[in-house]
Motif scaffolding. Structure first.
Motif, short mmCIF file in Angstrom:
data_model
loop_
_atom_site.label_atom_id
_atom_site.label_comp_id
_atom_site.label_asym_id
_atom_site.label_seq_id
_atom_site.Cartn_x
_atom_site.Cartn_y
_atom_site.Cartn_z
N ASN A 126 0.92 -1.13 0.05
CA ASN A 126 -0.07 -0.20 0.07
C ASN A 126 1.01 1.13 0.07
O ASN A 126 1.97 1.28 0.44
N MET A 127 0.23 2.35 -0.65
CA MET A 127 0.92 3.77 -0.48
C MET A 127 2.02 3.68 -1.36
O MET A 127 3.14 4.44 -1.01
N VAL A 128 2.19 2.98 -2.52
CA VAL A 128 3.37 2.97 -3.39
C VAL A 128 3.27 4.26 -4.17
O VAL A 128 2.17 4.98 -4.43
N PRO A 183 -1.84 2.79 -4.89
CA PRO A 183 -0.84 3.96 -4.80
C PRO A 183 -1.15 4.78 -3.48
O PRO A 183 -2.47 4.57 -3.17
N GLU A 184 -0.43 5.55 -3.24
CA GLU A 184 -0.60 6.95 -2.26
C GLU A 184 -1.69 7.60 -2.89
O GLU A 184 -1.24 8.11 -4.06
N GLN A 216 -13.36 4.67 -9.80
CA GLN A 216 -12.30 4.38 -10.85
C GLN A 216 -10.97 4.66 -10.39
O GLN A 216 -9.99 4.55 -11.18
N CYS A 217 -10.71 5.26 -9.08
CA CYS A 217 -9.40 5.38 -8.70
C CYS A 217 -8.59 4.21 -8.54
O CYS A 217 -9.09 3.04 -8.46
N ALA A 218 -7.22 4.46 -8.53
CA ALA A 218 -6.28 3.04 -8.73
C ALA A 218 -6.57 2.29 -7.58
O ALA A 218 -6.37 0.85 -7.64
N ALA A 219 -6.79 2.86 -6.55
CA ALA A 219 -6.96 1.91 -5.01
C ALA A 219 -8.09 1.00 -5.30
O ALA A 219 -8.13 0.02 -4.80
#
Ligand SMILES: Nc1ncnc2c1ncn2[C@@H]1O[C@H](COP(=O)(O)OP(=O)(O)OP(=O)(O)O)[C@@H](O)[C@H]1O
Ligand SMILES: [Mg+2]
Length: 282
Positions: free
Chosen positions: A191-193, A225-226, A246-249
């Motif tokens: 997480n948070m890449v 992603p972050e 639709q966000c990457a997370a």
């Protein structure tokens, strides 16, 4: 209830419990995104047609209910105290997910008296009959009290960030599970890449070390992603898969959810999940 009815209901409960899949979300280091993964993954699994319950099993520092703006009147501490049945503390979230609120400040599971522990587990067993998938928010850390649920699950998702401290602690979780002869599948979610390359590097490094030193296979559970949208959703107490589908997370979790929807059970189902938890503790 007449005795025969009670016996047949119990038999049905046990039968149905065998088909329930359990997914434990855990981490070594705290604050890496477990509760967000639990809540949002549960919603996606429910949207895919599963009956889903999410259990806040962090008995010391429960916080799943803080992520959603729903009133919680009672929690697992009341079940332990015997003043409430599980059915009285379960909250039906608007997205078809049942939430079992955790018990902030409750003594650790391993420190409960035998009677309290039996009472809690007996109540939790009823969840297995009513759900296809149970997602469990385990606390951070590698203590027996935090990993007990993970050790009995079908799937464990270890959440980490790319920070060396989080990776080291994630490895410690995998090591403890291996030592405990964990029978299910372990995946790593980074997480948070900053980008997918960083996620890939983090996964490969950890999976390689786990394979070489522990002989344990760690699957790639993807990455998130972050993303400032996650933080905004947390502040608004709304799940990000709904505010930003639709966000990457959200897309990352959707691909993880689809993997969990296929595939059969991975562990011996002669006993239900919460029975296995009880065995692990004894
Ligand atoms: N992908 C992300 N992008 C941006 N911020 C994130 C992301 N994931 C988590 N966060 C931030 O990290 C915070 C901690 O997340 P969360 O509460 O889910 O972690 P946790 O592992 O459950 O923590 P704890 O160990 O305390 O239970 C969130 O409030 C959010 O602000
Ligand atoms: Mg949490």
């Amino acid at each position: 209830m007449p005795r025969d009815d009670q016996a047949s209901r119990l038999r049905r409960l046990i039968q149905e419990a065998r088909d329930t899949r359990t997914i434990a979300i855990c981490s070594g280091k705290g604050g890496v995104g477990k509760s967000n993964v639990c809540l949002n993954l549960s919603i996606l699994l429910s949207a895919a047609g599963n009956r889903v319950a999410v259990v806040d099993a962090d008995l010391g520092l429960a916080n799943l209910d803080v992520l959603v703006d729903v009133g919680v009147v009672a929690n697992l501490s009341h079940v332990v105290a015997g003043t409430h049945k599980l059915i009285d503390v379960v909250v039906d979230l608007p997205w078809g997910v049942q939430l079992v609120p955790g018990a902030s400040g409750l003594a650790k599971m391993a420190q409960l008296s035998e009677f309290q522990r039996a009472q809690l587990l007996a109540e939790l067993v009823t969840l297995e009959a009513d759900n296809d998938i149970i997602v469990i928010d385990c606390g951070a850390g590698i203590g027996a009290d935090t990993l007990q649920f993970a050790a009995a699950a079908d799937n464990v998702v270890v959440v980490t960030t790319p920070e060396p401290t989080a990776i080291t602690d994630a490895y410690a979780v995998i090591k403890v599970l291996t030592q405990r002869d964990f029978k299910g599948q372990i995946s790593l979610l980074v997480n948070m890449v900053t980008d997918r390359h960083e996620a890939r590097r983090t996964y490969e490094r950890l999976a390689d070390v786990a394979r070489r030193f522990l002989g344990t296979t760690v699957l790639n559970g993807g990455y998130m992603p972050e993303d400032p949208k996650v933080k905004i959703a947390v502040r608004e107490r709304k799940p990000f898969v709904l505010t930003n589908p639709q966000c990457a997370a959200s897309r990352c979790l959707a691909s993880m959810a689809s993997k969990f929807c296929s595939g059969g059970s991975l562990v011996d189902k002669r006993e239900g999940f919460f029975r296995r938890v009880a065995n692990w503790l004894s």
